[in-house]
Design a protein around this motif. Structure first.
Motif, mmCIF file in Angstrom:
data_model
loop_
_atom_site.group_PDB
_atom_site.id
_atom_site.type_symbol
_atom_site.label_atom_id
_atom_site.label_comp_id
_atom_site.label_asym_id
_atom_site.label_seq_id
_atom_site.Cartn_x
_atom_site.Cartn_y
_atom_site.Cartn_z
ATOM 1 N N SER A 42 -33.517 41.030 39.746
ATOM 2 C CA SER A 42 -34.532 41.525 40.689
ATOM 3 C C SER A 42 -34.432 43.037 40.833
ATOM 4 N N ARG A 43 -33.220 43.566 40.774
ATOM 5 C CA ARG A 43 -33.059 45.023 40.855
ATOM 6 C C ARG A 43 -33.611 45.692 39.597
ATOM 7 N N MET A 44 -33.367 45.087 38.454
ATOM 8 C CA MET A 44 -33.908 45.616 37.203
ATOM 9 C C MET A 44 -35.439 45.548 37.227
ATOM 10 N N GLN A 45 -35.994 44.454 37.738
ATOM 11 C CA GLN A 45 -37.448 44.325 37.818
ATOM 12 C C GLN A 45 -38.022 45.425 38.709
ATOM 13 N N PHE A 46 -37.414 45.667 39.848
ATOM 14 C CA PHE A 46 -37.897 46.701 40.771
ATOM 15 C C PHE A 46 -37.852 48.074 40.104
ATOM 16 N N THR A 47 -36.780 48.334 39.378
ATOM 17 C CA THR A 47 -36.648 49.604 38.663
ATOM 18 C C THR A 47 -37.749 49.751 37.615
ATOM 19 N N LEU A 48 -37.951 48.698 36.816
ATOM 20 C CA LEU A 48 -38.990 48.762 35.782
ATOM 21 C C LEU A 48 -40.382 48.912 36.383
ATOM 22 N N SER A 53 -44.979 52.565 37.250
ATOM 23 C CA SER A 53 -45.955 52.933 38.292
ATOM 24 C C SER A 53 -46.776 51.732 38.742
ATOM 25 N N ALA A 54 -46.155 50.573 38.762
ATOM 26 C CA ALA A 54 -46.846 49.341 39.125
ATOM 27 C C ALA A 54 -46.901 49.171 40.645
ATOM 28 N N PRO A 55 -47.893 48.445 41.141
ATOM 29 C CA PRO A 55 -47.912 48.120 42.566
ATOM 30 C C PRO A 55 -46.646 47.336 42.932
ATOM 31 N N LEU A 56 -46.007 47.720 44.025
ATOM 32 C CA LEU A 56 -44.766 47.070 44.451
ATOM 33 C C LEU A 56 -45.087 45.998 45.488
ATOM 34 N N VAL A 57 -45.580 44.879 45.010
ATOM 35 C CA VAL A 57 -45.972 43.757 45.873
ATOM 36 C C VAL A 57 -44.879 42.711 45.809
ATOM 37 N N ILE A 79 -38.648 53.957 45.095
ATOM 38 C CA ILE A 79 -40.038 53.940 45.562
ATOM 39 C C ILE A 79 -40.717 55.279 45.247
ATOM 40 N N ALA A 80 -39.987 56.388 45.403
ATOM 41 C CA ALA A 80 -40.550 57.712 45.105
ATOM 42 C C ALA A 80 -40.914 57.834 43.624
ATOM 43 N N VAL A 81 -40.108 57.233 42.743
ATOM 44 C CA VAL A 81 -40.440 57.239 41.313
ATOM 45 C C VAL A 81 -41.748 56.491 41.096
ATOM 46 N N ASP A 82 -41.881 55.333 41.709
ATOM 47 C CA ASP A 82 -43.112 54.539 41.566
ATOM 48 C C ASP A 82 -44.328 55.316 42.042
ATOM 49 N N GLN A 83 -44.187 55.998 43.161
ATOM 50 C CA GLN A 83 -45.327 56.645 43.811
ATOM 51 C C GLN A 83 -45.424 58.137 43.506
ATOM 52 N N ASP A 84 -44.756 58.600 42.465
ATOM 53 C CA ASP A 84 -44.801 60.008 42.104
ATOM 54 C C ASP A 84 -46.253 60.466 41.912
ATOM 55 N N ALA A 85 -46.558 61.634 42.426
ATOM 56 C CA ALA A 85 -47.938 62.131 42.439
ATOM 57 C C ALA A 85 -48.517 62.392 41.053
ATOM 58 N N LEU A 129 -43.861 64.649 38.587
ATOM 59 C CA LEU A 129 -44.444 65.923 38.991
ATOM 60 C C LEU A 129 -43.324 66.952 39.130
ATOM 61 N N GLY A 130 -43.533 68.134 38.610
ATOM 62 C CA GLY A 130 -42.526 69.179 38.706
ATOM 63 C C GLY A 130 -41.631 69.266 37.485
ATOM 64 N N GLY A 131 -41.828 68.379 36.506
ATOM 65 C CA GLY A 131 -41.076 68.469 35.261
ATOM 66 C C GLY A 131 -39.856 67.585 35.156
ATOM 67 N N ASP A 132 -39.487 66.898 36.220
ATOM 68 C CA ASP A 132 -38.352 65.974 36.138
ATOM 69 C C ASP A 132 -38.766 64.696 35.422
ATOM 70 N N TRP A 133 -37.766 63.889 35.082
ATOM 71 C CA TRP A 133 -38.010 62.606 34.422
ATOM 72 C C TRP A 133 -37.210 61.515 35.123
ATOM 73 N N ALA A 134 -37.794 60.337 35.205
ATOM 74 C CA ALA A 134 -37.066 59.139 35.625
ATOM 75 C C ALA A 134 -36.739 58.373 34.364
ATOM 76 N N VAL A 135 -35.507 57.887 34.261
ATOM 77 C CA VAL A 135 -35.058 57.180 33.074
ATOM 78 C C VAL A 135 -34.444 55.853 33.496
ATOM 79 N N ALA A 136 -34.733 54.806 32.749
ATOM 80 C CA ALA A 136 -34.148 53.491 33.007
ATOM 81 C C ALA A 136 -33.632 52.909 31.691
ATOM 82 N N LEU A 137 -32.415 52.424 31.732
ATOM 83 C CA LEU A 137 -31.823 51.705 30.603
ATOM 84 C C LEU A 137 -31.855 50.230 30.942
ATOM 85 N N VAL A 138 -32.422 49.437 30.048
ATOM 86 C CA VAL A 138 -32.580 48.008 30.313
ATOM 87 C C VAL A 138 -31.811 47.226 29.254
ATOM 88 N N ASN A 139 -30.981 46.329 29.734
ATOM 89 C CA ASN A 139 -30.231 45.442 28.853
ATOM 90 C C ASN A 139 -30.767 44.035 29.076
#
Length: 140
Positions: A42-48, A53-57, A79-85, A129-139
């Protein structure tokens, strides 16, 4: 979960502000729910979902959620990664997962057949926004 992610990974070019791809609701790991996955899943799903940028329902009874799920779903950084402008969906930069086509995955889903996730890994990245990146490693 694997099929939803695999299909949505093929649709990133269509996502953006006002047009979010929706791979489905968050399942959660609360015992007694009609559908549930393991806590680490569930934590991996939330991260992905956030990287995509999926709706978090949340598809669970929020009054009965475990403290683990509450902690997962209230993580402000994720949540901020999901909702990044910038509003861009993350994509797979590298993977050793088997090839798949959207048509095949959709046909299987229409037959109510969802294959087990293969044993493989993926590296996802999402520009922010601002040039940063979010990264996720999935196993898987």
């Amino acid at each position: 979960l694997w099929s939803a992610v695999a299909i949505n990974s093929q649709l990133a070019r269509f996502a953006g502000p006002g047009a979010w791809n929706d791979p489905d609701g968050l399942i959660g790991s609360t015992p007694g729910s009609r559908v549930m996955i393991q806590p680490h899943q569930s934590r991996m799903q939330f991260t992905l979902w956030s990287v995509m940028s999926a709706p978090l329902v949340i598809g669970a009874n929020v009054l009965a959620m475990t403290s683990y799920d509450v902690e997962t779903y209230t993580n402000e950084e994720v949540i901020a990664v999901d909702q990044d402008a910038l509003g861009r969906q993350g994509t797979i930069l590298w993977e050793n997962c088997p090839e798949r086509t959207t048509d095949t995955l959709i046909a299987l889903a229409e037959q109510n057949h969802y294959p087990e996730p293969p044993q493989c890994q993926q590296l996802w990245a999402k520009p922010l926004l601002g040039g940063d990146w979010a990264v996720a490693l999935v196993n898987w």
